[in-house]
Design an enzyme around this catalytic site. Structure first.
Site, PDB file in Angstrom:
ATOM      1  CD  GLU A  81      -7.896  -0.303  -2.992  1.00 47.73           C
ATOM      2  OE1 GLU A  81      -6.511   0.980  -2.110  1.00 47.73           O
ATOM      3  OE2 GLU A  81      -7.864   0.346  -3.661  1.00 47.73           O
ATOM      4  CE  LYS A 267      -2.989   2.435  -5.022  1.00 52.60           C
ATOM      5  NZ  LYS A 267      -4.740   1.838  -4.727  1.00 52.60           N
ATOM      6  CG  ASP A 283      12.500  -3.764  -0.750  1.00 52.84           C
ATOM      7  OD1 ASP A 283      11.605  -3.371  -0.664  1.00 52.84           O
ATOM      8  OD2 ASP A 283      13.475  -4.134  -0.734  1.00 52.84           O
ATOM      9  CG  HIS A 381     -14.321   1.293  -3.825  1.00 49.88           C
ATOM     10  ND1 HIS A 381     -12.938   0.103  -3.682  1.00 49.88           N
ATOM     11  CD2 HIS A 381     -13.995   2.351  -2.836  1.00 49.88           C
ATOM     12  CE1 HIS A 381     -12.343   0.534  -2.842  1.00 49.88           C
ATOM     13  NE2 HIS A 381     -12.366   2.099  -2.474  1.00 49.88           N
TER      14      HIS A 381
END
Ligand code: MEV
Length: 432
Positions: A81, A267, A283, A381
């Site tokens: 991202e 998130k 992990d 962004h």
């Protein structure tokens, strides 16, 4: 590592950036080659999972400016991202002005769960297990001599009663295991399996599941940072510092009170956390599961970070979350790119790695909240996203920047527009 601030890093070529890292962190050509080639050989990959047909790579960027507990650290971040690496690096720079990140961890204690069903008397069985606690811990302690040599091993045993479930009442034994520098899943699962026959003999019930819990709330990492108000407007000079600070606090209040917002807020934290977890071969599903389960610790899903102000009016952020990461065993040890990542950070223990990761999560959260509380995330962004769109439309070389810049100027970042712009350049080239 003497300094995590490398001026002009963004504008260097890929090779020049690698040379800077070699200088700054003592990386060797094989370390750097592990990143540029993807690191894992097809043979090694074939031993790692099943039905291997190839490799799947992600970009690896470097988070700059980080200072964690007074130590500068360059942070490897594997993520697809745009804006994440830039956002974390920028916020780490602002945090430096307030002393950087202060991070701590609890002991590396993981929880193994042993489900005991078909019990003639659940309460009696619960107490009987406690009566044999010392013997059970001694057995569990023996399963991994290497771990024991480094100071790990069984630490405690708790028995929880699930009074009501679709199959009625049953017991859950929690085995608390110190896993030192490992992620710990293997040691804990082995220890739980080892205890099963003894627990059946003690309780006359049946041991069913024997598995680690990813709600690793005995293995927490915590970070805090203080951002002087004057720093909050860097890059947003038309705003007042107090307005940005209060906007960030109000944005956090939203995530503290509403699960729909909290999921997105968390998130954003995981954008930073996962990028380092992946780069170091850990992990990330375990870390995700732990973070989101921990977010419900007060009975309702909420933000795992907090934002407020101190007595001097500075912005203060905190983040606390489970952090089951290791630097020995698993992919961390066999993946050359992960090994180079650990070397770059100069971390010597899993605890140090956890302290860096939780600091990156906090920086990432600040990047998102500062943008959202001011101009919104789309401008920053989109300029990065536009490059990806330009590449997807077929642009290469210089044309990537040209096509992206035009889309941003037009405020239309779409593949159809990228294709049209690209055609104007390619047709011009044909005619000249
Ligand atoms: C996008 O990947 C992450 C954000 O949505 C996080 C947030 O809203 O806090 C920007």
């Amino acid at each position: 590592m003497s300094n995590s601030r490398i001026a002009g890093f963004y504008n260097l070529t890929l090779a020049a950036r690698c040379a800077k890292l070699a200088d700054a962190a003592g990386l060797t050509p094989p370390d750097l080659a592990a990143w540029t080639s993807g690191g894992l050989s097809p043979e090694a990959a074939d031993h790692m999972i099943e039905n291997v047909v190839g490799m799947h790579s992600l970009p690896l960027g470097i988070g700059l400016n980080f200072q964690v507990n007074g130590r500068d650290v360059l942070v490897p971040m594997a993520i697809e991202e745009p804006s994440v690496v830039a956002g974390a690096s920028f916020m780490a720079k602002l945090a430096r002005a307030g002393g950087g990140f202060h991070a701590t961890v609890s002991a590396p204690h993981m929880i193994g769960q042993i489900q005991v069903i078909n019990l003639p008397n659940v309460e009696e069985a619960r107490l009987k297990i406690y009566e044999k606690k010392a013997e059970l811990l001694a057995i569990a302690d023996e399963i991994d001599p290497v771990l024991k040599k480094f100071g790990g091993g069984a630490r405690d045993l708790e028995v929880r009663m699930i009074e009501s479930s679709p199959i009625g009442a049953f017991l859950v034994v929690h085995l608390i295991y110190d896993v030192r520098d490992a992620m710990g899943a293997n040691a804990v699962n082995t220890a739980c399996e080892k205890l099963a026959p003894q627990i059946e003999a003690i309780t006359r019930g049946k041991v069913h599941l024997k598995i680690l819990s990813n709600l690793a709330d005995r293995r927490l990492a915590r970070a805090r940072c203080t951002i002087p108000v004057s720093q909050l407007t860097v890059g947003f000079e038309s705003f007042k510092g107090e307005t940005v600070r209060d906007g960030i606090i109000a944005a956090w209040a939203f995530a503290a009170s509403d699960p729909y917002r909290a999921a997105t807020h968390n998130k954003g934290i995981m954008n930073g956390v996962d990028a380092v977890v992946i780069a170091t071969g850990n992990d990330w599903r375990a870390i995700e599961a732990g973070a989101h389960a921990y977010a419900v610790k007060n009975g309702k899903y909420a933000s795992i970070s907090t934002w407020g102000k101190d007595a001097d009016g500075n912005l203060v952020g905190t983040l606390e979350m489970p952090m089951a990461v290791g630097i020995v065993g698993g992919a961390t040890k066999v993946h050359p790119a992960a090994q180079a990542a650990v070397k770059l950070m100069g971390v010597k223990t899993a605890n140090e790695l956890a302290e860096v990761i939780v600091s990156v999560g906090l920086a990432q959260n600040l990047a998102a909240l500062r943008a959202l509380a001011t101009e919104g995330i789309q401008r920053g962004h989109m300029s990065l996203h536009a490059r990806q769109v330009a590449i997807a439309a077929g642009a290469s070389g210089d044309l990537i920047e040209k096509v992206a810049a035009q889309m941003v100027a037009e405020k239309v970042v779409r593949i159809d527009r990228a294709e049209e712009i690209l055609k104007t350049y390619t047709s011009t080239q044909v005619h000249t």
